[in-house]
Design an enzyme around this catalytic site. Sequence first.
Site, PDB file in Angstrom:
ATOM      1  N   PRO A  13      41.645  21.986  49.274  1.00  0.00           N
ATOM      2  CA  PRO A  13      41.971  21.472  50.617  1.00  0.00           C
ATOM      3  C   PRO A  13      40.747  21.544  51.533  1.00  0.00           C
ATOM      4  O   PRO A  13      39.953  22.489  51.465  1.00  0.00           O
ATOM      5  CB  PRO A  13      43.069  22.430  51.101  1.00  0.00           C
ATOM      6  CG  PRO A  13      43.616  23.075  49.870  1.00  0.00           C
ATOM      7  CD  PRO A  13      42.474  23.156  48.909  1.00  0.00           C
ATOM      8  N   ARG A  60      24.793  22.544  46.191  1.00  0.00           N
ATOM      9  CA  ARG A  60      25.448  21.242  45.997  1.00  0.00           C
ATOM     10  C   ARG A  60      25.503  20.437  47.285  1.00  0.00           C
ATOM     11  O   ARG A  60      25.381  19.207  47.264  1.00  0.00           O
ATOM     12  CB  ARG A  60      26.875  21.462  45.454  1.00  0.00           C
ATOM     13  CG  ARG A  60      26.921  21.961  44.033  1.00  0.00           C
ATOM     14  CD  ARG A  60      28.317  22.395  43.629  1.00  0.00           C
ATOM     15  NE  ARG A  60      28.767  23.561  44.401  1.00  0.00           N
ATOM     16  CZ  ARG A  60      29.884  24.229  44.151  1.00  0.00           C
ATOM     17  NH1 ARG A  60      30.655  23.842  43.140  1.00  0.00           N
ATOM     18  NH2 ARG A  60      30.231  25.267  44.879  1.00  0.00           N
ATOM     19  N   GLY A  61      25.670  21.143  48.422  1.00  0.00           N
ATOM     20  CA  GLY A  61      25.742  20.424  49.699  1.00  0.00           C
ATOM     21  C   GLY A  61      24.464  19.679  49.998  1.00  0.00           C
ATOM     22  O   GLY A  61      24.483  18.501  50.388  1.00  0.00           O
ATOM     23  N   GLY A  71      -5.645  45.258  37.335  1.00  0.00           N
ATOM     24  CA  GLY A  71      -6.678  45.915  36.544  1.00  0.00           C
ATOM     25  C   GLY A  71      -6.254  46.318  35.148  1.00  0.00           C
ATOM     26  O   GLY A  71      -7.009  46.976  34.429  1.00  0.00           O
ATOM     27  N   LEU A 113      -0.247  42.144  36.699  1.00  0.00           N
ATOM     28  CA  LEU A 113      -0.869  43.230  35.934  1.00  0.00           C
ATOM     29  C   LEU A 113      -2.360  42.978  35.745  1.00  0.00           C
ATOM     30  O   LEU A 113      -3.195  43.881  35.867  1.00  0.00           O
ATOM     31  CB  LEU A 113      -0.170  43.368  34.576  1.00  0.00           C
ATOM     32  CG  LEU A 113       1.236  43.992  34.611  1.00  0.00           C
ATOM     33  CD1 LEU A 113       2.010  43.649  33.340  1.00  0.00           C
ATOM     34  CD2 LEU A 113       1.151  45.504  34.782  1.00  0.00           C
ATOM     35  N   GLU A 164      31.528  29.864  60.367  1.00  0.00           N
ATOM     36  CA  GLU A 164      30.996  29.995  59.015  1.00  0.00           C
ATOM     37  C   GLU A 164      30.115  31.239  58.912  1.00  0.00           C
ATOM     38  O   GLU A 164      29.264  31.481  59.772  1.00  0.00           O
ATOM     39  CB  GLU A 164      30.187  28.763  58.617  1.00  0.00           C
ATOM     40  CG  GLU A 164      31.026  27.521  58.420  1.00  0.00           C
ATOM     41  CD  GLU A 164      30.207  26.371  57.840  1.00  0.00           C
ATOM     42  OE1 GLU A 164      28.965  26.517  57.746  1.00  0.00           O
ATOM     43  OE2 GLU A 164      30.797  25.342  57.472  1.00  0.00           O
ATOM     44  N   HIS A 170      17.872  40.170  24.679  1.00  0.00           N
ATOM     45  CA  HIS A 170      18.182  41.391  25.425  1.00  0.00           C
ATOM     46  C   HIS A 170      18.969  41.060  26.688  1.00  0.00           C
ATOM     47  O   HIS A 170      18.736  40.042  27.325  1.00  0.00           O
ATOM     48  CB  HIS A 170      16.894  42.130  25.804  1.00  0.00           C
ATOM     49  CG  HIS A 170      16.160  42.678  24.624  1.00  0.00           C
ATOM     50  ND1 HIS A 170      14.810  42.935  24.634  1.00  0.00           N
ATOM     51  CD2 HIS A 170      16.588  43.021  23.384  1.00  0.00           C
ATOM     52  CE1 HIS A 170      14.439  43.415  23.460  1.00  0.00           C
ATOM     53  NE2 HIS A 170      15.503  43.471  22.689  1.00  0.00           N
ATOM     54  N   LYS A 215      33.938  18.630  44.441  1.00  0.00           N
ATOM     55  CA  LYS A 215      32.555  19.022  44.110  1.00  0.00           C
ATOM     56  C   LYS A 215      32.485  19.351  42.617  1.00  0.00           C
ATOM     57  O   LYS A 215      33.484  19.746  42.010  1.00  0.00           O
ATOM     58  CB  LYS A 215      32.145  20.247  44.938  1.00  0.00           C
ATOM     59  CG  LYS A 215      33.108  21.420  44.798  1.00  0.00           C
ATOM     60  CD  LYS A 215      32.883  22.462  45.860  1.00  0.00           C
ATOM     61  CE  LYS A 215      33.996  23.521  45.849  1.00  0.00           C
ATOM     62  NZ  LYS A 215      33.860  24.505  46.926  1.00  0.00           N
ATOM     63  N   ARG A 233       7.917  38.638   7.605  1.00  0.00           N
ATOM     64  CA  ARG A 233       8.870  39.719   7.850  1.00  0.00           C
ATOM     65  C   ARG A 233       8.326  41.025   7.280  1.00  0.00           C
ATOM     66  O   ARG A 233       7.470  41.030   6.390  1.00  0.00           O
ATOM     67  CB  ARG A 233      10.201  39.383   7.177  1.00  0.00           C
ATOM     68  CG  ARG A 233      11.388  40.271   7.615  1.00  0.00           C
ATOM     69  CD  ARG A 233      11.851  39.958   9.009  1.00  0.00           C
ATOM     70  NE  ARG A 233      13.200  40.478   9.261  1.00  0.00           N
ATOM     71  CZ  ARG A 233      13.457  41.544  10.004  1.00  0.00           C
ATOM     72  NH1 ARG A 233      12.474  42.198  10.584  1.00  0.00           N
ATOM     73  NH2 ARG A 233      14.699  41.955  10.196  1.00  0.00           N
TER      74      ARG A 233
END
Length: 1121
Positions: free
Chosen positions: A109, A66-67, A803, A799, A118, A780, A58, A379
């Site tokens: 494997p 991905r499956g 109001g 928002l 599962e 940030h 994969k 600036r």
Amino acid sequence: MSAKAISEQTGKEFLYKHICTSAAVQNRFRYASVTAETDWDRLTQEHPWLLTERLVIKPDQLIKRRGKLGLVGINLDLQGVQEWFKARLMRETTVGKAKGVLKNFLIEPFVEHPQEEEFYVCIYATREGDHVLFHHEGGVEVGDVDTKAERLLVAVDEKLSEERVMEKLLTHVPDEKKEVLASFIVGLFNLYEDLYFTYLEINPIVVTKDGVYVLDMAAKIDATAEYICKAKWGDVEFPPPFGREAYPEEAYIADLDAKSGASLKLTLLNPRGRIWTMVAGGGASVVYSDTICDLGGVDELANYGEYSGAPSEQQTYDYAKTILSLMTREKHIQGKVLIIGGSIANFTNVAATFKGIVRAIKDYQGPLKEHEVTIFVRRGGPNYQEGLRVMGEVGKTTGIPIHVFGTETHMTAIVGMALGHRPIPNQPPMDAHTANFLLNASNSAMTPATTRTASFSEPRTSSDVNPAKKSKAGLPADSLHSILWPLKNMVTGDWKEAQASSGCSGAKPTTLFRKQTKAIVWGMQTRAVQGMMDFDYVCSRDDPSVAAMVYPFTGDHKQKFYWGHKEILVPVYKNMADAMKKHPEVDVLISFASLRSAFDSTMEVMQYPQIHTIAIIAEGIPEAQTRKIIKMADEKGVTIIGPATVGGIKPGCFKIGNTGGMLDNILASKLYRPGSVAYVSRSGGMSNELNNIISRTTDGVYEGVAIGGDRYPGSTFMDHVLRYQDTPGVKMIIVLGEIGGTEEYKICQGIREGRITKPVVCWCIGTCATMFASEVQFGHAGACANQASETAVAKNQALRDAGAYVPKSFDELGDVVKTVYDELVANGTVIPAQEVPPPTVPMDYSWARELGLIRKPASFMTSICDERGQELIYAGMPITEVFKEEMGLGGVLGLLWFQRRLPRYACQFIEMCLMVTADHGPAVSGAHNTIVCARAGKDLISCLTSGLLTIGDRFGGALDAAAKQFSKAFDSGMLPMEFVNKMKKDGKLIMGIGHRVKSINNPDMRVQILKDYVKQNFPSTQLLDYALDVEKITTSKKPNLILNVDGFIGVAFVDLLRTCGGFTRDEADEFVEIGALNGIFVLGRSMGFIGHYLDQKRLKQGLYRHPWDDISYVLPEHMSM
């Protein structure tokens, strides 16, 4: 940023190495990574199981589901894996909106198992703790796990037990698997905590009779915790999101960022784009990207990036040249634009950073003109006028069109100009210069306009407050309600439920700062403290807000600061306990501790009940540590501002550190007295921009706080909005939100429920993120949406629906603020008062000099070395060039002594002189003195000085004297015989002639070596030839009257200075006159003296006493009266 995605291979490596569980984890370290460069023969040698087992392959490129996308090859042999790999390698694939090329794959494997074995498990971090999700049905068809999965919250500092896992999560799991799964999940959670994961998902996890198999895994770790986890992590590679390539330039900037205290970020979005940005500030960089996308430039936006935190000129140069190099590689039919933008800086010297950008523009002026690049600059901040002037000048001198604007222009207006949506003004109005504010008298015309007579608008009763649009009737604005207001878990549910679940046991005050507030500053941040005191003074406070400083790396002492015109002393303590004990009036701590020490120092401070507010400035504190700080703060009733913040400001009362910038901005934005508008922002730079906007559109700021850019700020938007709601002086509230997190939804609920009744103007930055094909981590740490509700677009709409007043873009924020404020004035809620001019504050000498306002004669002058820049400079030559040119010691001596780059033969001659003069045995006077001094137990410097003090005309100091005597005789036209006769007649020794041991029959090989070199390499040896003629005369009288090594070096050096082409005759003579040649002997012999010192110490020789039998005692005979 903090939370960074890692590859599946890295995540599994961490798990296999460090998980501690009784469950048998199978297939440990059985994975192989393959790319286009993989040697399959070598791969099978390293992983022989590839030849014997069925396999799964994969892509390992941060691709979800991905499956379902058909990107997993299952149950294949090695040949099948190779065929599957070749069919997909380098193939372009679309995942969602992102298009990318498949190139990194993982082979593991194949685990054969039925569907019922599962399971699904996921752990992710939130503000209040870590959520563990588990579902008994895992795999490709797991579906919406958020609604289906069992969920368990592990609060901050809590431990997870197997019993709790079984009770809360494993109710639908067969009994025989519960114990194994419970042990594995607890082990997984402990691993998650220990290695500072922020997200860890395994789907599916397979549990068979043999044990546990981890099939597919996705994970993120907190990159800021590297200094804690480096030993366990090793070198971690963070792959880019699928659909975006990893460019070497991004890695280069990331490396610069890692080595710098400043912040430098670069993400390439479209290297062929025509719109490039170079923006100062994490928040401002997002706003500029938003505006570009709002105006239709998303497809042409080439990059996202930011520089902030006061980078040096060299760092800014390196950052700028990287961007200029990238943008001048491919031409665009319309030409290109570069937007050099930024908000109003708090502490960065704009002129200094612009010098680096200007250097880069000059270096790239050819390519910039060839690619038809137009530059737009906006600036503000310390010394921004000089920065803008320099930027404008480089445009004129290079011919590159550069349009320059300052704080008089809205921050993002240059984007509209660059994209052709608004005209470019010919002569933009310029704001007053820094000096106009700080140097003029208070009654000067440059003092802010006299529109106010009171320090703040008249307080009115809460019933007079204009409610937010569509909001319900306001609840009583009593302080108890403010205290009980929930700080967590209140996006949904009614008030009582939210209050009950808030978990806040400590009451937090509504008012954080008053005019009498006193603070302790942790860290030796003298500039920030002086800025606070200047603010205090201009606000007419009675005394400074800083009571003391704490700095663990020095002893207790006093630090000098200015209070207006006079100097005062502020105590500095080594430990916090002493500071708290001696200053019980202090209730605020401002922490400038580093990211490594901020956690411990903050936790220590919270042990003192007198502290109610802590501002944490440091950026890069691991999120797990921040959450522990928040938990304790809630328990203690302490308000945390930060981390990763500039702080906050309450005009007329108190400011945190560098908030609000320098005094010119304090005065320009009228921050010396309160207005009627309170704001809360994430970004420090954008908070200063809000100060500017509010001062231009309203009567000014009442209070402003930058909560910080981390995912989990110490206090939230809602904490401060509620304080403002309950503060009578605040008439309207501004919130500058951001992509990432859900805190803004609490404001929506507050408005809808009627808890917030004052007008709220909101805008969430980061709207551009939804337009990008791949995920972008903004400046940030918290500016990244993990789900649709966290996008800026979704929050702005929520928002608006609730109001709040929400503009269409940041460009219109000022207009909306003005409209709302004008309504408040019209209905009488705000009564503007007239100004009271603030007292003048003297400008610091260093800053006045920086601005070019004063000049003062220097106490020292130097022309050989400059250490002030990014690198050391010797006589105009950077130290890197010295090494690159392999100039050697002789070359460096030429630069520092003679201010010349000497020819290579001259450099070699200098080095030979140093070698032959290095030592001449222990018997000579200088070495003897050094040895005696060393044996007396003295230190190296004392012993060296003792030896050097013997150097003079008799020992070693004959170089200058010989050069002067021979030069004078030669220049006057004397024949060698005439010179010898005259010196004999005058009763003077010829300096440089004679040796105690060596003679014409026993020549000094040092002289012979130098003579051979000089004769072979010097262009002319007139003075040396003259001295050798003198030697023939003197040795005919006595064999040891040879030209000794001192004399030879002296005369040869005169030939060198006169004939190498680097000096005029006057300059050459001046160097001889001022004693430069003796310096050769002093420098060379210092090596020998140090050798003798070390030799005596190594031999452990005792105190030297001269033997009596080597002293002739000649005393006068006894005389009787």
